[in-house]
Write a protein that holds these residues in place. Structure first.
Motif, PDB file in Angstrom:
ATOM      1  N   ASP A 650       0.830  -1.210   0.000  1.00  0.00           N
ATOM      2  CA  ASP A 650       0.000   0.000   0.000  1.00  0.00           C
ATOM      3  C   ASP A 650       0.867   1.264   0.000  1.00  0.00           C
ATOM      4  O   ASP A 650       2.100   1.199   0.062  1.00  0.00           O
ATOM      5  N   GLY A 651       0.211   2.435  -0.077  1.00  0.00           N
ATOM      6  CA  GLY A 651       0.925   3.706  -0.166  1.00  0.00           C
ATOM      7  C   GLY A 651       1.727   4.035   1.077  1.00  0.00           C
ATOM      8  O   GLY A 651       2.785   4.671   0.990  1.00  0.00           O
ATOM      9  N   PHE A 652       1.247   3.599   2.243  1.00  0.00           N
ATOM     10  CA  PHE A 652       1.964   3.864   3.498  1.00  0.00           C
ATOM     11  C   PHE A 652       3.311   3.128   3.488  1.00  0.00           C
ATOM     12  O   PHE A 652       4.365   3.710   3.788  1.00  0.00           O
ATOM     13  N   GLN A 653       3.266   1.833   3.116  1.00  0.00           N
ATOM     14  CA  GLN A 653       4.494   1.028   3.093  1.00  0.00           C
ATOM     15  C   GLN A 653       5.459   1.532   2.012  1.00  0.00           C
ATOM     16  O   GLN A 653       6.672   1.605   2.234  1.00  0.00           O
ATOM     17  N   ALA A 654       4.918   1.874   0.829  1.00  0.00           N
ATOM     18  CA  ALA A 654       5.760   2.341  -0.270  1.00  0.00           C
ATOM     19  C   ALA A 654       6.461   3.650   0.100  1.00  0.00           C
ATOM     20  O   ALA A 654       7.653   3.836  -0.200  1.00  0.00           O
ATOM     21  N   THR A 655       5.746   4.559   0.762  1.00  0.00           N
ATOM     22  CA  THR A 655       6.346   5.836   1.171  1.00  0.00           C
ATOM     23  C   THR A 655       7.485   5.603   2.157  1.00  0.00           C
ATOM     24  O   THR A 655       8.564   6.201   2.039  1.00  0.00           O
ATOM     25  N   ARG A 656       7.217   4.735   3.140  1.00  0.00           N
ATOM     26  CA  ARG A 656       8.272   4.445   4.131  1.00  0.00           C
ATOM     27  C   ARG A 656       9.494   3.819   3.456  1.00  0.00           C
ATOM     28  O   ARG A 656      10.643   4.139   3.796  1.00  0.00           O
ATOM     29  N   ALA A 657       9.277   2.942   2.476  1.00  0.00           N
ATOM     30  CA  ALA A 657      10.387   2.283   1.782  1.00  0.00           C
ATOM     31  C   ALA A 657      11.221   3.306   0.996  1.00  0.00           C
ATOM     32  O   ALA A 657      12.456   3.245   0.988  1.00  0.00           O
ATOM     33  N   ILE A 658      10.556   4.250   0.339  1.00  0.00           N
ATOM     34  CA  ILE A 658      11.267   5.278  -0.435  1.00  0.00           C
ATOM     35  C   ILE A 658      12.056   6.194   0.493  1.00  0.00           C
ATOM     36  O   ILE A 658      13.210   6.545   0.215  1.00  0.00           O
ATOM     37  N   ARG A 659      11.434   6.586   1.616  1.00  0.00           N
ATOM     38  CA  ARG A 659      12.153   7.451   2.569  1.00  0.00           C
ATOM     39  C   ARG A 659      13.379   6.732   3.149  1.00  0.00           C
ATOM     40  O   ARG A 659      14.416   7.359   3.424  1.00  0.00           O
ATOM     41  N   LYS A 660      13.286   5.418   3.302  1.00  0.00           N
ATOM     42  CA  LYS A 660      14.413   4.639   3.823  1.00  0.00           C
ATOM     43  C   LYS A 660      15.558   4.628   2.811  1.00  0.00           C
ATOM     44  O   LYS A 660      16.735   4.738   3.173  1.00  0.00           O
ATOM     45  N   LEU A 661      15.195   4.515   1.518  1.00  0.00           N
ATOM     46  CA  LEU A 661      16.213   4.541   0.465  1.00  0.00           C
ATOM     47  C   LEU A 661      16.883   5.908   0.385  1.00  0.00           C
ATOM     48  O   LEU A 661      18.066   6.012   0.031  1.00  0.00           O
ATOM     49  N   GLU A 662      16.134   6.969   0.706  1.00  0.00           N
ATOM     50  CA  GLU A 662      16.678   8.329   0.661  1.00  0.00           C
ATOM     51  C   GLU A 662      17.638   8.614   1.807  1.00  0.00           C
ATOM     52  O   GLU A 662      18.432   9.555   1.731  1.00  0.00           O
ATOM     53  N   ALA A 663      17.560   7.826   2.857  1.00  0.00           N
ATOM     54  CA  ALA A 663      18.327   8.113   4.076  1.00  0.00           C
ATOM     55  C   ALA A 663      19.828   8.153   3.815  1.00  0.00           C
ATOM     56  O   ALA A 663      20.573   8.871   4.492  1.00  0.00           O
ATOM     57  N   ASN A 664      20.268   7.395   2.823  1.00  0.00           N
ATOM     58  CA  ASN A 664      21.700   7.335   2.527  1.00  0.00           C
ATOM     59  C   ASN A 664      22.126   8.317   1.437  1.00  0.00           C
ATOM     60  O   ASN A 664      23.219   8.209   0.877  1.00  0.00           O
ATOM     61  N   SER A 665      21.241   9.259   1.087  1.00  0.00           N
ATOM     62  CA  SER A 665      21.574  10.249   0.058  1.00  0.00           C
ATOM     63  C   SER A 665      21.043  11.611   0.484  1.00  0.00           C
ATOM     64  O   SER A 665      20.365  11.743   1.500  1.00  0.00           O
TER      65      SER A 665
END
Length: 722
Positions: A650-665
């Motif tokens: 769902d959109g909640f999980q997808a948003t959290r996953a994208i923000r996690k990927l951004e953490a290292n950039s």
């Protein structure tokens, strides 16, 4: 071989209709607005037949016909004069002009084509007289002999003409009686109540407001057909877009009024933050065609002490200014129409702005002045009813003053022989500019750039000087064209050359082109960048600009953001090229907004993709949250529109996953949640997951653009048309 026809008619609407009918029936058509232009056209284009209106400016139809018949080159071309039979003695003027044929203006298309074909049939078959002296006449492509003396035929034709006049008179009387019956019926239905009249007047004015850009479109489409190069096409296409957008806005307001249940209502007031300069420019844009046609300069001035971003009611302001500017153009034959904004709040806490629209017409007569004073006084008194006579005599100013009054303002005017000035003062609030506008105004990279500006109108020169100074440029403005070349050469020899020359040509571009030719002859000025600003591009201007090394050709009014972007683009050009920068090319070279739509519902997918693709955005589609995350890993996006309820992820999980990927950039992609729910827990959950905004379904494009202004730091480089 298709027959060639020259249509001479000063009415754009009539010219369009006649041309369309002829072209649909296989004729090749050339058109001219009056007899003088028709003669110029004949030097390059020899038609098989000339169809001309009678009453025209510059040179009327009979004079044109007489000129043709006295010239050996054209005397054998059949001439049809078109008439409305308003003036009985007109026939003698037509006979004297040696016209070949006469045809009524209120015609049936089939009858008109049959008549033209008969004329051509007579010409092609060299039909004139028979061996026995009879006059041969072609009717529906059949030849009929007519015998008799000249006197008898003349008397017969004149008597037939008189009979036609009588029949036409009966037709018009019947038409008038029908109109009277319709008016009586309307008057029976018409409610005398002022509130109903007010709604009717609002609708009438919006219809009038549509008429100006609609007439412009007819002329622009004609120019588009004749455009010789793509840059010229771009210029006219931009004008067509401006006028179409204005029509669309007025239609929206018409639709709003049509749904009012209470006749006392007016267009709803919406107090929002908006760009004041762009609001005024949007109102001025549809008048650029009239400005060129009447050779009247159109000027606007927003001084530096006026906040560019304000909070107020832009829709009312737009309509009021349109009414006043349209009124100014109607009563101005030469000179200028000027729109100014000034502060009226010295020492006060609130921002009060005075808007003035000034023309250089003949001014108002004493009777009209008295009438308008009474009208404005009655509107200012809340308890007083406005006289129906005053209201009906001044519908536009009545509605404009009412709208101003509803904004806690007051309309006023001054009139003299040198022209009339209408003004109104309304309260507003200064607003904080979006980040990209702040940078454009205060941190622009034109610092120290030497620019020479030639402006035919002193006020236009002031406007350009204020803008360029605000961007840090070193500006010199002159209105003396004869000194420009010497000024440029002197700066070059003193080792402080101008990098850019801006020619503001007003309504006449010929003088600017002469100056550009003189500059081109100077080898020392070969590297000078040149921008041409004009009120309305004429056919061939784009080609001439390219030949003279002009880098950009822009139509006024010029928006600040567009001018800045144009200057930056021009200064980056290393060598002259055949590419002419226009508003269209600026938009094309901007990077489109990259959008990822994450949505599982097929109907919503199609709707959102259609809306975003139409705006020119680069759009990708993900049908669930997992696909959205995969897309994010593969390519960069400016914005993700995330449905919160989707399968797989769902959109909640997808948003959290994208923000996690951004953490290292250092990246941060905008994620706007899309939901149809009003549940506060779901909205808060979306924010907790890391979305930047929560938007309601269905997608509202204007609302999306308004929100994007807060976030896109480099939006002037992205084609989102904010």
């Amino acid at each position: 071989m298709e027959a060639k026809v020259l249509v001479v008619e000063d009415s754009a609407a009539q010219r369009f209709v006649i041309t369309k009918i002829l072209e649909e029936n296989g004729f090749k058509v050339q058109s001219a607005e009056n007899g003088q232009l028709a003669l110029q056209s004949l030097n390059q284009y020899t038609p098989d037949i000339v169809i001309s209106d009678i009453m025209m400016p510059e040179m009327d139809g009979p004079t044109l016909c007489k000129t043709l018949k006295q010239d050996r080159r054209w005397q054998n071309i059949p001439v049809i004069l078109m008439t409305t039979l308003n003036e009985p003695s007109e026939i003698f003027k037509i006979i004297e002009s040696q016209a070949d044929y006469l045809f009524l203006k209120e015609f049936d298309p089939d009858s008109f084509i049959a008549f033209v074909e008969d004329v051509l049939h007579t010409k092609d078959n060299n039909v004139s007289t028979s061996n026995d002296g009879a006059v041969l006449v072609s009717v529906l492509k059949r030849i009929y002999p007519v015998q008799g003396s000249k006197e008898q035929i003349a008397r017969l034709l004149i008597s037939a003409y008189r009979s036609a006049l009588q029949a036409y008179d009966r037709y018009y009387r019947l038409k008038h009686e029908i109109k009277e019956i319709q008016n009586n019926f309307k008057s029976q239905l018409k409610v005398k109540d002022e509130k109903n009249q007010y709604r009717y007047t609002q609708i009438s004015l919006l219809v009038e407001e549509i008429r100006t850009p609609l007439n412009n479109l007819f002329q622009i489409f004609d120019l588009l057909e004749k455009a010789e190069i793509s840059q010229e096409y771009d210029i006219y296409l931009h004008l067509a877009t401006i006028n179409s957008q204005h029509i669309a806005k007025s239609l929206d307001d018409l639709q709003t009024i049509a749904h009012f249940k209470n006749a006392a209502e007016q267009i709803p007031a919406r107090f929002i933050e908006f760009n004041l300069r762009e609001c005024i420019d949007d109102v001025l844009s549809p008048f650029s065609v009239q400005s060129s046609k009447k050779q009247i300069e159109l000027i606007s001035h927003l001084p530096p002490d006026i906040p560019e971003f304000v909070k107020g009611e832009p829709n009312y302001l737009r309509h009021v200014l349109f009414i006043l500017i349209d009124n100014a153009f109607r009563f101005t034959e030469k000179g200028a129409v000027t729109v100014k904004v000034a502060r009226e709040d010295e020492g006060e806490a609130t921002l009060r702005l005075k808007f003035t629209v000034q023309d250089t017409g003949q001014g108002l007569n004493p009777k009209k002045e008295k009438e308008l004073k009474q009208l404005f006084q009655q509107i200012d008194r809340l308890s007083a009813k406005v006289s129906e006579k005053l209201r009906e005599a001044n519908p536009g100013l009545f509605v404009a003053a009412r709208w101003v009054h509803s904004l806690q303002g007051k309309m006023d005017f001054e009139s003299a022989k040198s022209g009339t000035t209408f003004s109104f003062v309304i309260p507003m609030e200064a607003a904080e500019a979006p980040p990209e506008i702040i940078r454009l105004g205060k941190n622009a990279s034109l610092k120290g750039t030497p620019i020479l500006v030639l402006s035919e109108e002193w006020l236009n020169g002031i406007v350009l000087e204020e803008l360029l100074n605000s961007w840090g440029a070193e500006v010199k403005v002159t209105n003396q064209a004869e000194n420009v070349v010497a000024t440029l050469l002197q700066a070059k020899r003193s080792r402080h050359p101008y990098k850019l020359f801006i020619a503001d040509s007003g309504v006449r571009s010929s003088s600017a082109f002469k100056l550009l030719e003189a500059i081109n002859k100077q080898k020392d000025l070969a590297n000078l960048k040149k921008i041409l600003l004009t009120s309305f591009g004429q056919r061939g201007d784009a080609i001439r600009s390219i030949k003279l090394g002009v880098s950009a050709f822009l139509l006024k009014p010029i928006k600040a953001k567009e001018l800045y972007q144009t200057i930056q683009t021009v200064l980056q050009i290393e060598a002259p090229s055949d590419v002419l920068i226009t508003r269209h090319t600026l938009k094309e070279t901007s990077r489109p907004l990259r959008v990822l739509v994450a949505e599982d519902n097929r109907v919503n997918q199609k709707l959102m993709m259609a809306i975003l693709n139409k705006e020119g955005y680069e759009v990708e589609l993900a049908t669930n949250g997992q696909e959205a995350v995969n897309f994010y890993k593969q390519k960069p996006f400016d914005l993700i529109l995330m449905d919160m309820q989707m399968p797989v992820m769902d959109g909640f999980q997808a948003t959290r996953a994208i923000r996690k990927l951004e953490a290292n950039s250092n990246n941060h992609v905008l994620i706007f949640a899309l939901t149809a729910s009003d549940d506060p827990k779901e909205i808060q959950g979306a924010h907790n997951a890391g979305v930047d905004e929560v938007l309601r379904k269905p997608l509202n494009l204007p609302a999306l653009k308004d929100i994007l202004k807060k976030y896109l730091q480099d939006s002037h480089k992205i084609a989102i048309e904010l």
